[in-house]
Design a protein around this motif. Structure first.
Motif, short mmCIF file in Angstrom:
data_model
loop_
_atom_site.label_atom_id
_atom_site.label_comp_id
_atom_site.label_asym_id
_atom_site.label_seq_id
_atom_site.Cartn_x
_atom_site.Cartn_y
_atom_site.Cartn_z
N ARG A 104 -9.07 12.68 6.63
CA ARG A 104 -8.61 11.89 5.63
C ARG A 104 -8.12 12.78 4.17
NH1 ARG A 104 -13.10 7.54 4.47
NH2 ARG A 104 -11.97 6.79 6.26
N GLN A 105 -7.18 12.21 3.84
CA GLN A 105 -6.43 12.84 2.81
C GLN A 105 -6.30 12.16 1.38
OE1 GLN A 105 -2.69 13.89 4.61
NE2 GLN A 105 -3.31 15.89 5.43
N LEU A 106 -6.30 12.64 0.39
CA LEU A 106 -6.05 11.89 -0.95
C LEU A 106 -4.93 12.87 -1.52
CD1 LEU A 106 -6.74 10.28 -3.28
CD2 LEU A 106 -8.27 12.32 -4.34
N ILE A 107 -4.13 11.84 -2.01
CA ILE A 107 -2.58 12.59 -2.03
C ILE A 107 -2.28 11.80 -3.50
CG2 ILE A 107 -0.19 12.29 -1.76
CD1 ILE A 107 -1.03 12.36 1.33
N ILE A 108 -1.92 12.87 -4.43
CA ILE A 108 -1.36 12.24 -5.77
C ILE A 108 0.15 11.70 -5.37
CG2 ILE A 108 -1.12 12.66 -7.91
CD1 ILE A 108 -3.91 12.64 -7.16
N ASN A 109 0.36 10.60 -5.64
CA ASN A 109 1.93 10.07 -5.14
C ASN A 109 2.94 10.86 -5.67
OD1 ASN A 109 0.78 8.41 -3.35
ND2 ASN A 109 0.63 6.58 -4.81
N GLU A 110 2.90 11.36 -7.02
CA GLU A 110 4.01 12.03 -7.64
C GLU A 110 4.03 13.31 -7.11
OE1 GLU A 110 4.93 11.76 -11.92
OE2 GLU A 110 3.37 10.26 -12.09
N ARG A 111 3.27 13.71 -6.37
CA ARG A 111 3.39 15.15 -5.54
C ARG A 111 2.99 15.14 -4.03
NH1 ARG A 111 0.77 15.98 -10.32
NH2 ARG A 111 -1.09 16.44 -9.53
N PRO A 112 3.79 14.28 -3.49
CA PRO A 112 3.32 13.92 -2.00
C PRO A 112 3.42 15.03 -1.16
CG PRO A 112 5.59 13.41 -2.46
CD PRO A 112 5.10 13.54 -3.73
N ASN A 113 3.71 16.16 -1.34
CA ASN A 113 3.70 17.43 -0.61
C ASN A 113 2.43 18.21 -0.69
OD1 ASN A 113 4.60 17.94 -3.27
ND2 ASN A 113 4.96 20.23 -2.53
N ASN A 144 -0.29 5.38 -8.14
CA ASN A 144 -0.61 6.69 -8.20
C ASN A 144 -1.37 7.49 -7.21
OD1 ASN A 144 0.37 6.42 -11.04
ND2 ASN A 144 -1.69 5.67 -11.55
N LEU A 145 -1.89 6.90 -6.46
CA LEU A 145 -2.82 7.46 -5.40
C LEU A 145 -2.70 6.98 -3.87
CD1 LEU A 145 -6.19 7.41 -7.34
CD2 LEU A 145 -4.72 9.50 -7.06
N SER A 146 -2.85 7.77 -2.88
CA SER A 146 -2.96 7.27 -1.54
C SER A 146 -4.13 7.95 -0.65
CB SER A 146 -1.42 7.50 -0.84
OG SER A 146 -0.45 6.68 -1.37
N THR A 199 0.88 -1.40 0.04
CA THR A 199 0.03 0.09 0.17
C THR A 199 0.78 1.21 -0.05
OG1 THR A 199 -1.67 -0.97 1.52
CG2 THR A 199 -1.84 1.38 1.20
N LEU A 200 1.96 1.16 0.58
CA LEU A 200 2.96 2.50 0.77
C LEU A 200 3.70 2.74 -0.49
CD1 LEU A 200 4.49 2.14 4.31
CD2 LEU A 200 2.89 4.02 3.44
N CYS A 201 3.64 1.76 -1.42
CA CYS A 201 4.79 1.87 -2.42
C CYS A 201 4.69 3.05 -3.20
CB CYS A 201 4.91 0.72 -3.38
SG CYS A 201 5.56 -0.97 -2.59
#
Length: 345
Positions: free
Chosen positions: A97-106, A78-80, A22-24
């Motif tokens: 709860r947060q939706l994060i696009i993994n390529e821009r984790p900040n 792509n998503l977390s 899940t973290l990858c």
């Protein structure tokens, strides 16, 4: 420690790659983002991370929980989706709860409050994302701007949102008008929005479609409020920054239409975008509104509002009207200060 492990395992043959954890995706973003990144690209980082032993990733996941009270409840390449609580020892502690696009984790794409870790989200009242999570709840202000500058009507304002993400903005707006359409081109984001962020088809329409294609399909005078909350690595996308994009919108805009844009760029680029919109829409004027200090964003994050010229005389009534819209945005008094300062400058 994990950083070193990832680097060492980047040369492990692909045949030994286990099922991604899940973290990858999130870790790949962390190790490929910023000037000090361990990898030159997200793809390279992801190929390395998926070779890290699952036991190591599980241990790191528990470290995150113990140190930050953050639980990854969903993750793909792509998503977390991440739930964070203030007190990990309290099972009743509310979670963000947060939706994060993994390529821009900040950057946090969407943030909502849920009852507890992994709890479903059910929208029972306006619930804008927490201001301190950097969410631009201020985009919703476009709705009372339209209502303050347009003649009374029996028809609900027609709101179109380009860039639905986790759908907290269309959910919030659906409590104030029954005609909200949110457009999201990424099918995986649509699925996550429905499963984890309560994107309810009974509250608003959710369309899986490219934003520009959707807008070109609209009829004459079909837009009362247009909110552009999309990005392609640039916000707004480069395709939504030129003169032709806004002139093509003209037939679809109602006479009192308001456009709100989430912009993340240098002050010079934002000023250029503002000038482009003003020249493309001769009946509108553009105001740049920085988020309140409590949003904790830098100077690159601003909102642009394109309003009819006759909106300015109605500004006092708008401020009074907006103050009555409880739940439209988080910390309304903070937003009012930013609005007053921007429109009076």
């Amino acid at each position: 420690m994990l950083k070193n492990t990832i680097t060492l395992l980047s040369k492990v043959p692909a045949s030994l790659t286990p099922q991604p954890h899940t973290l990858c995706g999130f870790l790949a973003g962390l190790h490929s983002h910023g000037p000090d990144a361990s990898f030159k690209s997200f793809d390279d980082a992801y190929e390395a991370v998926i070779k890290v032993p699952l036991d190591s990733l599980n241990e790191f996941e528990e470290e995150i929980w113990k140190a930050q009270s953050r639980r990854f409840i969903y993750g793909n390449r792509n998503l977390s989706v991440v739930d964070t609580v203030e007190d990990a020892t309290d099972p009743q502690s509310l979670a963000i709860r947060q939706l994060i696009i993994n390529e821009r984790p900040n950057l946090v794409q969407t943030a909502i409050n849920v009852a507890s870790i992994s709890a479903p989200y059910v929208a029972t009242s306006p619930n804008p994302s927490p201001l301190t999570q950097g969410h631009f709840g201020g985009l919703a202000i476009a709705l009372p701007m339209f209502e303050a500058s347009s003649p009374p009507s029996s028809s609900p304002p027609r709101v179109h949102i380009i860039g639905a993400g986790g759908c907290s903005l269309p959910t919030t707006l659906s409590f104030f008008t029954s005609h909200v359409t949110a457009v999201e081109p990424d099918q995986s984001i649509v699925e996550v929005a429905k499963k984890y962020f309560g994107a309810d088809s009974e509250l608003f329409s959710l369309v899986n479609m490219d934003g520009s294609s959707y807008l070109s399909s609209l009829k004459e005078d079909d837009i009362d409020v247009l909110i552009i909350d999309a990005d392609d690595g640039s916000a707004p996308p480069l395709s939504m920054r030129d003169h032709s994009f806004y002139t093509a919108l003209l037939p679809s805009l109602s006479p009192s239409a308001v456009i709100a844009i989430n912009a993340i760029d240098s002050p010079a680029s934002v000023a250029s975008l503002s000038a482009t919109i003003s020249s493309s829409l001769p009946s509108h004027t553009v105001t740049i509104v920085p988020p309140p200090p409590a949003a904790d964003t830098d100077d690159r994050h601003v909102l642009l509002f394109a309003c009819p010229y006759d909106f300015h005389p109605s500004l006092p009534s708008f401020l009074s009207y907006f103050a009555q819209h409880e739940g439209l945005v988080d910390s309304p008094s903070a937003w009012l200060k930013s609005l007053e300062a921007s429109f009076s400058s």
